[in-house]
Design a protein around this motif. Structure first.
Motif, PDB file in Angstrom:
ATOM      1  N   LEU A   1       2.788  -4.969  -1.693  1.00  0.00           N
ATOM      2  CA  LEU A   1       3.265  -3.932  -0.781  1.00  0.00           C
ATOM      3  C   LEU A   1       4.744  -4.139  -0.453  1.00  0.00           C
ATOM      4  O   LEU A   1       5.535  -3.197  -0.473  1.00  0.00           O
ATOM      5  CB  LEU A   1       2.449  -3.924   0.510  1.00  0.00           C
ATOM      6  N   ARG A   2       5.125  -5.372  -0.167  1.00  0.00           N
ATOM      7  CA  ARG A   2       6.523  -5.689   0.134  1.00  0.00           C
ATOM      8  C   ARG A   2       7.414  -5.366  -1.059  1.00  0.00           C
ATOM      9  O   ARG A   2       8.501  -4.798  -0.913  1.00  0.00           O
ATOM     10  CB  ARG A   2       6.660  -7.159   0.527  1.00  0.00           C
TER      11      ARG A   2
ATOM     12  N   TRP B   1       6.969  -3.108  -3.448  1.00  0.00           N
ATOM     13  CA  TRP B   1       7.142  -1.652  -3.556  1.00  0.00           C
ATOM     14  C   TRP B   1       8.041  -1.126  -2.447  1.00  0.00           C
ATOM     15  O   TRP B   1       8.901  -0.284  -2.674  1.00  0.00           O
ATOM     16  CB  TRP B   1       5.785  -0.953  -3.527  1.00  0.00           C
ATOM     17  N   ARG B   2       7.842  -1.611  -1.237  1.00  0.00           N
ATOM     18  CA  ARG B   2       8.663  -1.153  -0.106  1.00  0.00           C
ATOM     19  C   ARG B   2      10.131  -1.459  -0.354  1.00  0.00           C
ATOM     20  O   ARG B   2      11.001  -0.594  -0.207  1.00  0.00           O
ATOM     21  CB  ARG B   2       8.186  -1.821   1.199  1.00  0.00           C
TER      22      ARG B   2
ATOM     23  N   ARG C   1      12.723   1.087   1.459  1.00  0.00           N
ATOM     24  CA  ARG C   1      12.188   1.433   2.772  1.00  0.00           C
ATOM     25  C   ARG C   1      12.234   0.182   3.644  1.00  0.00           C
ATOM     26  O   ARG C   1      12.017  -0.927   3.158  1.00  0.00           O
ATOM     27  CB  ARG C   1      10.744   1.934   2.699  1.00  0.00           C
TER      28      ARG C   1
ATOM     29  N   GLN D   1      10.903  -2.275   6.769  1.00  0.00           N
ATOM     30  CA  GLN D   1       9.625  -2.647   7.360  1.00  0.00           C
ATOM     31  C   GLN D   1       9.387  -1.840   8.638  1.00  0.00           C
ATOM     32  O   GLN D   1       8.265  -1.385   8.893  1.00  0.00           O
ATOM     33  CB  GLN D   1       9.632  -4.148   7.660  1.00  0.00           C
TER      34      GLN D   1
ATOM     35  N   MET E   1       8.150   1.668   7.688  1.00  0.00           N
ATOM     36  CA  MET E   1       6.766   1.646   7.214  1.00  0.00           C
ATOM     37  C   MET E   1       5.794   1.364   8.360  1.00  0.00           C
ATOM     38  O   MET E   1       4.705   1.918   8.404  1.00  0.00           O
ATOM     39  CB  MET E   1       6.596   0.630   6.087  1.00  0.00           C
TER      40      MET E   1
ATOM     41  N   GLU F   1       2.332  -8.219   5.110  1.00  0.00           N
ATOM     42  CA  GLU F   1       3.124  -8.435   3.898  1.00  0.00           C
ATOM     43  C   GLU F   1       3.234  -9.906   3.525  1.00  0.00           C
ATOM     44  O   GLU F   1       3.419 -10.236   2.358  1.00  0.00           O
ATOM     45  CB  GLU F   1       4.525  -7.846   4.062  1.00  0.00           C
TER      46      GLU F   1
ATOM     47  N   TYR G   1       1.358   3.371   2.795  1.00  0.00           N
ATOM     48  CA  TYR G   1       2.356   2.944   1.802  1.00  0.00           C
ATOM     49  C   TYR G   1       2.305   3.870   0.585  1.00  0.00           C
ATOM     50  O   TYR G   1       3.335   4.348   0.119  1.00  0.00           O
ATOM     51  CB  TYR G   1       2.088   1.511   1.338  1.00  0.00           C
TER      52      TYR G   1
ATOM     53  N   GLU H   1       3.759   7.381   1.512  1.00  0.00           N
ATOM     54  CA  GLU H   1       5.207   7.368   1.742  1.00  0.00           C
ATOM     55  C   GLU H   1       5.988   7.072   0.465  1.00  0.00           C
ATOM     56  O   GLU H   1       7.035   7.640   0.220  1.00  0.00           O
ATOM     57  CB  GLU H   1       5.554   6.331   2.820  1.00  0.00           C
ATOM     58  N   LEU H   2       5.467   6.175  -0.355  1.00  0.00           N
ATOM     59  CA  LEU H   2       6.187   5.758  -1.568  1.00  0.00           C
ATOM     60  C   LEU H   2       5.848   6.640  -2.770  1.00  0.00           C
ATOM     61  O   LEU H   2       6.397   6.439  -3.851  1.00  0.00           O
ATOM     62  CB  LEU H   2       5.891   4.284  -1.862  1.00  0.00           C
TER      63      LEU H   2
ATOM     64  N   LEU I   1      -0.184   0.797  -6.779  1.00  0.00           N
ATOM     65  CA  LEU I   1       0.340   0.031  -5.650  1.00  0.00           C
ATOM     66  C   LEU I   1      -0.363  -1.307  -5.493  1.00  0.00           C
ATOM     67  O   LEU I   1       0.263  -2.308  -5.176  1.00  0.00           O
ATOM     68  CB  LEU I   1       0.190   0.856  -4.367  1.00  0.00           C
TER      69      LEU I   1
END
Length: 86
Positions: free
Chosen positions: A15-16, A18-19, A24, A26, A29, A44, A58, A61-62, A69
């Motif tokens: 997740l981190r 991809w963010r 993006r 933290q 998100m 994360e 996530y 938004e992504l 993901l």
């Protein structure tokens, strides 16, 4: 310890990845997921189990499928041509 999936990679790490890869914060998100930023940091960093609703936020938004993901990191997806870098 970190909560690892069957590939031995922490879900929170994915997740981190991809963010960060899709630029993006933290804080952003956390607001979307309706959790406190420190709580998202715990997710994360593998300190707490990640609720499905957070993973869904996530993905939404992504603009990434839940499968992608949770299967690979952003870097792995770019390297394999599954996505183009932002």
């Amino acid at each position: 310890g970190e909560l690892l999936d069957y590939y031995g990679v922490a879900r929170g790490e994915r997740l981190r990845s991809w963010r960060n890869g899709l630029d993006r914060t933290q804080r952003h998100m956390a607001e979307l997921a309706k959790v406190a930023q420190p709580t998202l940091s715990y997710y994360e960093n593998g300190k707490r189990s990640i609720p499905f609703a957070v993973v869904q936020s996530y993905a939404s938004e992504l603009n990434v499928s839940l499968d992608l993901l949770t299967a690979v990191t952003y870097e792995e997806a770019v390297a394999s041509g599954m996505v183009t870098s932002a």
